[in-house]
Write an enzyme that holds these catalytic residues in place. Structure first.
Site, short mmCIF file in Angstrom:
data_model
loop_
_atom_site.label_atom_id
_atom_site.label_comp_id
_atom_site.label_asym_id
_atom_site.label_seq_id
_atom_site.Cartn_x
_atom_site.Cartn_y
_atom_site.Cartn_z
N GLN A 1 -36.48 10.21 -9.18
CA GLN A 1 -36.34 8.76 -9.06
C GLN A 1 -36.06 8.37 -7.61
OE1 GLN A 1 -33.69 8.92 -12.97
NE2 GLN A 1 -33.62 6.87 -12.09
N PHE B 1 -34.25 8.21 -16.68
CA PHE B 1 -33.05 7.65 -17.31
C PHE B 1 -31.79 7.86 -16.48
CE2 PHE B 1 -35.96 8.94 -20.81
CZ PHE B 1 -36.33 7.65 -21.19
N GLU C 1 -31.98 10.58 -10.57
CA GLU C 1 -31.63 9.75 -9.41
C GLU C 1 -31.09 10.65 -8.30
OE1 GLU C 1 -29.26 6.21 -10.19
OE2 GLU C 1 -28.62 6.09 -8.10
N ARG D 1 -18.89 1.22 -11.45
CA ARG D 1 -19.55 0.33 -12.40
C ARG D 1 -18.77 0.24 -13.72
NH1 ARG D 1 -24.42 -2.69 -12.78
NH2 ARG D 1 -25.35 -2.06 -10.82
N ARG E 1 -28.69 5.64 -17.60
CA ARG E 1 -28.91 4.25 -18.06
C ARG E 1 -27.60 3.53 -18.39
NH1 ARG E 1 -33.99 3.35 -22.13
NH2 ARG E 1 -34.68 1.36 -21.33
N PHE F 1 -25.06 3.53 -16.19
CA PHE F 1 -24.35 3.97 -14.99
C PHE F 1 -22.85 3.69 -15.05
CE2 PHE F 1 -23.89 4.10 -10.21
CZ PHE F 1 -24.65 5.23 -9.95
N THR G 1 -24.40 -1.56 -6.65
CA THR G 1 -23.09 -2.08 -6.23
C THR G 1 -22.82 -1.73 -4.77
OG1 THR G 1 -22.01 -0.11 -7.09
CG2 THR G 1 -22.18 -2.00 -8.57
N ALA H 1 -30.64 1.27 -11.14
CA ALA H 1 -29.88 0.02 -11.23
C ALA H 1 -30.72 -1.12 -11.81
CB ALA H 1 -29.31 -0.36 -9.85
N GLU I 1 -31.88 -1.34 -18.06
CA GLU I 1 -30.67 -0.73 -18.61
C GLU I 1 -29.94 -1.55 -19.66
OE1 GLU I 1 -29.36 -0.15 -14.41
OE2 GLU I 1 -28.49 1.68 -15.23
N1 MTE Z 1 -37.75 3.52 -19.38
C1 MTE Z 1 -38.48 4.65 -19.51
N2 MTE Z 1 -39.55 4.63 -20.31
N3 MTE Z 1 -38.14 5.80 -18.85
C2 MTE Z 1 -37.03 5.85 -18.04
O1 MTE Z 1 -36.74 6.90 -17.45
N4 MTE Z 1 -35.10 4.63 -17.10
C3 MTE Z 1 -34.18 3.52 -17.28
C4 MTE Z 1 -34.95 2.21 -17.44
N5 MTE Z 1 -35.97 2.35 -18.43
C5 MTE Z 1 -36.23 4.68 -17.89
C6 MTE Z 1 -36.66 3.50 -18.57
C7 MTE Z 1 -33.24 3.37 -16.18
S1 MTE Z 1 -31.89 4.35 -16.16
C8 MTE Z 1 -33.42 2.43 -15.19
S2 MTE Z 1 -32.29 2.23 -13.96
C9 MTE Z 1 -34.59 1.56 -15.16
O2 MTE Z 1 -35.52 1.87 -16.19
C10 MTE Z 1 -35.26 1.69 -13.79
O3 MTE Z 1 -36.44 1.01 -13.69
P1 MTE Z 1 -36.52 -0.54 -13.26
O4 MTE Z 1 -35.59 -0.73 -12.13
O5 MTE Z 1 -37.93 -0.68 -12.92
O6 MTE Z 1 -36.08 -1.30 -14.48
N1 LUZ Z 2 -27.29 3.70 -9.04
C1 LUZ Z 2 -26.61 3.46 -7.93
C2 LUZ Z 2 -27.21 2.88 -10.10
O1 LUZ Z 2 -26.69 4.25 -6.99
N2 LUZ Z 2 -25.86 2.36 -7.84
C3 LUZ Z 2 -25.74 1.49 -8.84
O2 LUZ Z 2 -25.04 0.48 -8.72
C4 LUZ Z 2 -26.43 1.75 -10.04
N3 LUZ Z 2 -26.33 0.94 -11.09
C5 LUZ Z 2 -26.97 1.22 -12.21
C6 LUZ Z 2 -27.75 2.35 -12.27
N4 LUZ Z 2 -27.87 3.17 -11.21
MO1 MOS Z 3 -30.83 4.16 -13.98
S1 MOS Z 3 -29.05 5.03 -14.55
O1 MOS Z 3 -30.10 3.27 -12.73
O2 MOS Z 3 -31.52 5.44 -13.16
#
Ligand code: MTE
Ligand code: LUZ
Ligand code: MOS
Length: 744
Positions: free
Chosen positions: A191, A222, A226, A304, A336, A338, A433, A502, A695
């Site tokens: 990611q 998910f 990251e 968070r 997801r 966080f 954040t 995030a 999330e």
């Molecule tokens: N949806 C799918 N299909 N696969 C994923 O890995 N990750 C989730 C969410 N939805 C995820 C998902 C998480 S943890 C985050 S932070 C957001 O997607 C990130 O993507 P976005 O910022 O484009 O919403």
């Molecule tokens: N990752 C991060 C995150 O580095 N900072 C954030 O605030 C955060 N919030 C949600 C999911 N990932």
């Molecule tokens: Mo989602 S926990 O911010 O990758």
């Protein structure tokens, strides 16, 4: 509009890390990892491995050319163990062989002499030992001590939450390829392409401009990729640097489950004070976060938890303290939500506790305390609240009292099947954040045939961000989306990316793409005007001329058809010295009602429905949004119900395969998921006013825990501990353990 990947996904043509054609001469890596959770690493015996067929070389910590360190926030995480081991699964040695099978077979031949040290798996024990990774963090609003003295009712308790395995379908992995003059290209399932680039540079000693990271897409992240994709990329890159050969490592499922961290388990204390009208006047909470053996992303996750410790409620007096506790488990990481969901579970437990003691429904307390516009969060930001709107619209559509009546009537005549319902409002802040992370870049090219190529810092992981990027470009140029191609996320095209996390990827990268496309559009409008013999100010539209003619004409006139743009969220900031600020661009709200039926003979249960009114803003893509909401809800339900991460007292993962770790399947998803979009028109910094959706829906799943608890309470008078997940085994124990007696 359909997800642009749907066609290649269903035909099996989408390319993931393991689908990238390998170059002849590629070596395969496999890690030898610690069998012991804590100990002094006295020696590693590789003599048997070197005799194995196909083995090219074994790499130990001492062989690294760069620094043996991948810790991003705190430098406490060696790439390969050196001197000590701190969790079962910690990488110690890399075996390189000609085939994957040879590498795996050979890695089993390594032995290590490790002198065992005491193992800590409980965050409260770590805190008592003073083993905190960073100093405690605290949020204070008002004065809880004074407020509790005036409360009509005060309740105290404890809440326990377990972790959660990410179980992305695609396991972690990387493929490193040597480039000329010592550079390395790394394909990674990450990611955070820039995070991987930095880690690779650190362990190889290369400058960032010599390391290219390329990401096509992930089979799910998910949060688990990251930060934790860095190790595998680092391992491949180090091996490439040392051997001069391409090196690939795609983890097997059991390696991935054993060696990577998960959602953080928490153990928390709460104290809640209410007045006679059920207004929550004061709230105190202490959160003990089980961070695992190294820092990873634990501090921002912990932060968070504090940011979301009051969920969607206004509480005038709050003291929340959080401890980042070092234990001998794999480093826990982003997942997801966080840390937000963990904070929310505790306030929901406190509310349920108060409701039961006061003889009211939790919903009455929840409703009485929803945030209103202008209410202050414990961190100083003022709410622009959709909490009450989502609650009342959900009520108007789904009729909470009818659903409650239905459950009560059912329970009155059913002895062993009991229904339970719970309301679950949510509020989730959108932005990293850490303010500096809220920036993104986009590179847009319009080619002379009129087709458009877009590259951004966003990583596609199934959440549909590439579809949204294509939609942005298509909308600004007035084109069909088939004219737009979104390319891989690549550190040469887009530098210094924030991870896709995030829930902010679509907003940040979408805004950058919008800016780039608008800049090109302005230039094209001038060309169009002159082609029509008009002034631009006369209101020319791109559609007034043929798109392809326009683009070619612009090119002939030597007008720049490319743009690299930058976006940084305006108006946000947070000051940790005061723990106050305006960290979030906006919040996402929603309200769900969750209904379950518990089989009180067997402890089994079914989720009958999750009905929610969710704050979409004005969704750019309802199909993608609905997919995110349904997926998020099911993932949240899994965390609260059947997914049980089990480590034994020696820190060894017992739930180490899909046979012992159960995730929701098609039979365990709710019989009904109803999503009612709440449309809001506030100017909230979301891309095209389409609020982030990645999330927040996961947190609706928390309602299932309280619905199951209510069903158990309908069967007999008892007070189940606030301890999740509510596995069928735990439900059964609560149904029959002494001292409580059966109700009917
Ligand atoms: N949806 C799918 N299909 N696969 C994923 O890995 N990750 C989730 C969410 N939805 C995820 C998902 C998480 S943890 C985050 S932070 C957001 O997607 C990130 O993507 P976005 O910022 O484009 O919403
Ligand atoms: N990752 C991060 C995150 O580095 N900072 C954030 O605030 C955060 N919030 C949600 C999911 N990932
Ligand atoms: Mo989602 S926990 O911010 O990758």
């Amino acid at each position: 509009m359909k997800n642009i990947d749907s066609h290649s996904h269903v035909r099996g043509e989408s390319v993931y890390l393991d689908d990238i054609p390998v170059i002849r001469g590629t070596l395969y890596a496999c890690v030898f990892d610690s069998p012991i959770a804590h100990g002094k690493l006295k020696s590693v015996d590789t003599s048997e491995v070197e005799k194995c067929e196909g083995v090219i070389r074994v790499i130990l910590a001492g062989d690294l050319i760069g620094e043996n360190q991948i810790g991003g926030i705190v430098p406490d995480e060696p790439l390969l163990a050196d001197g000590g081991v701190h969790f079962v699964g910690q990488p110690i040695a890399i075996v390189l062989a000609e085939t994957e099978e040879q590498a795996r077979k050979a890695a089993k031949k390594i032995t290590a002499d490790i002198e065992p040290l005491p193992v800590v798996t409980d965050p409260r024990v770590a805190a008592a030992n003073g083993d905190l990774i960073v100093p405690p963090k605290k949020f204070v609003l008002g004065d809880t001590a004074a407020a509790f003295a005036d409360c009509a009712h005060v309740f105290e308790g404890r809440a326990e939450q377990n972790g959660q395995e990410h179980l992305y379908i695609e396991t972690q992995g990387a493929y490193a390829v040597p480039m000329e003059s010592g550079g390395i290209r790394v394909y990674s399932s990450t990611q955070g392409p820039t995070a991987v680039q930095r880690a690779v540079c650190r362990v190889t000693g290369l400058p960032m401009h010599k390391v290219e990271v390329d990401v096509q897409r992930l089979g799910g992240g998910f949060g688990g990729k990251e930060d934790q994709a860095n190790a595998w990329a680092g391992i491949c890159a180090v091996a490439t640097q040392i051997t001069g050969k391409p090196v690939k490592y795609a983890l097997h499922r059991m390696e991935d489950m054993r060696m990577t961290g998960k959602r953080h388990p928490y153990s928390s204390d709460y104290k809640i004070g209410l007045d006679a009208d059920l207004k929550i006047v004061a709230y105190e909470a202490s959160f003990y976060q089980n961070a695992g053996a190294s820092c990873d992303l634990s501090p921002p996750v912990l932060e968070r938890t504090l940011f979301h410790c009051t969920n969607s409620y206004y509480i005038p007096n709050v003291t929340a303290t959080a401890y980042c506790c070092r234990t001998n488990l794999p480093p826990n990481t982003a997942f997801r939500g966080f840390g937000g969901p963990q904070g929310m579970f505790v306030i929901e437990s406190a509310i349920a506790h108060a409701a039961e003691k006061l003889g009211v429904t939790a919903a009455e307390i929840q409703r009485a305390n929803l945030l209103e516009d202008g209410d202050e969060f414990p961190y100083g930001q003022l709410a622009e609240s959709e909490a009450a709107a989502s609650w009342s619209q959900a009520d108007a559509s789904f009729d909470f009292s009818a659903l409650r009546l239905e459950a009560d009537e059912f329970n009155a005549t059913s002895k062993y099947l009991k229904k339970g319902i719970a309301l679950m409002p949510i509020c989730f802040g959108i932005s990293f954040t850490k303010t500096p992370m809220n920036q993104a870049r986009s590179l847009v090219h319009v080619y002379t045939d009129g087709s458009v190529a877009v590259s951004t810092g966003a990583v596609e992981m199934g959440q549909g961000v590439n579809t949204k990027m294509a939609q942005v470009a298509a909308a600004v140029f007035g084109l069909d989306v088939t004219m737009v191609k979104v390319h891989t996320t690549n550190t040469l095209r887009i530098a210094n990316t924030s991870p896709t996390a995030a829930s902010a990827a679509a907003d940040l990268n979408g805004k950058a793409t919008q800016i780039a496309c608008e800049t090109i559009r302005e230039r094209l409008l001038d060309v169009a005007a002159s082609m029509l013999g008009k002034e631009t100010s006369e209101g020319v539209a791109l559609s007034d001329v043929d798109w392809k003619d326009l683009v070619m004409e612009a090119h002939l006139r030597r007008v720049n058809l490319s743009e690299h743009s930058h976006y940084a969220t305006p108006g946000i900031g947070f000051d940790w010295s005061t723990a106050k600020g305006h960290p979030f661009a906006y919040h996402v709200y929603g309200t769900a009602i969750v209904g379950v039926t518990v089989d009180c003979l067997r402890g089994r249960y079914e989720i009958d429905y999750v009905k929610c009114c969710h704050d979409f803003g004005t969704s750019m893509n309802t199909a993608v949004g609905l997919g995110q909401i349904e997926g998020g809800i099911v993932q949240g339900l899994g965390w609260m119900t059947m997914e049980e991460v089990v480590y034994d007292e020696n820190g060894k993962l017992r739930s180490n395969a899909l046979s012992t770790y159960k995730v929701p399947d098609i039979y365990s998803v709710p019989k009904e998921i109803d999503v009612l979009p709440l449309h809001t028109n506030r100017n909230n910094l979301a891309i095209f006013n389409s609020k982030a959706v990645g999330e927040p829906p996961l947190m609706y799943g928390i309602g299932a825990y309280f619905a199951i608890r209510n069903a158990i309470k309908a069967f007999r008078d008892c007070e189940p501990e606030f301890d999740c997940p509510f596995t069928p085994e735990r439900v059964l124990m609560n149904l029959y353990s002494e001292p409580n007696a059966e109700k009917n």
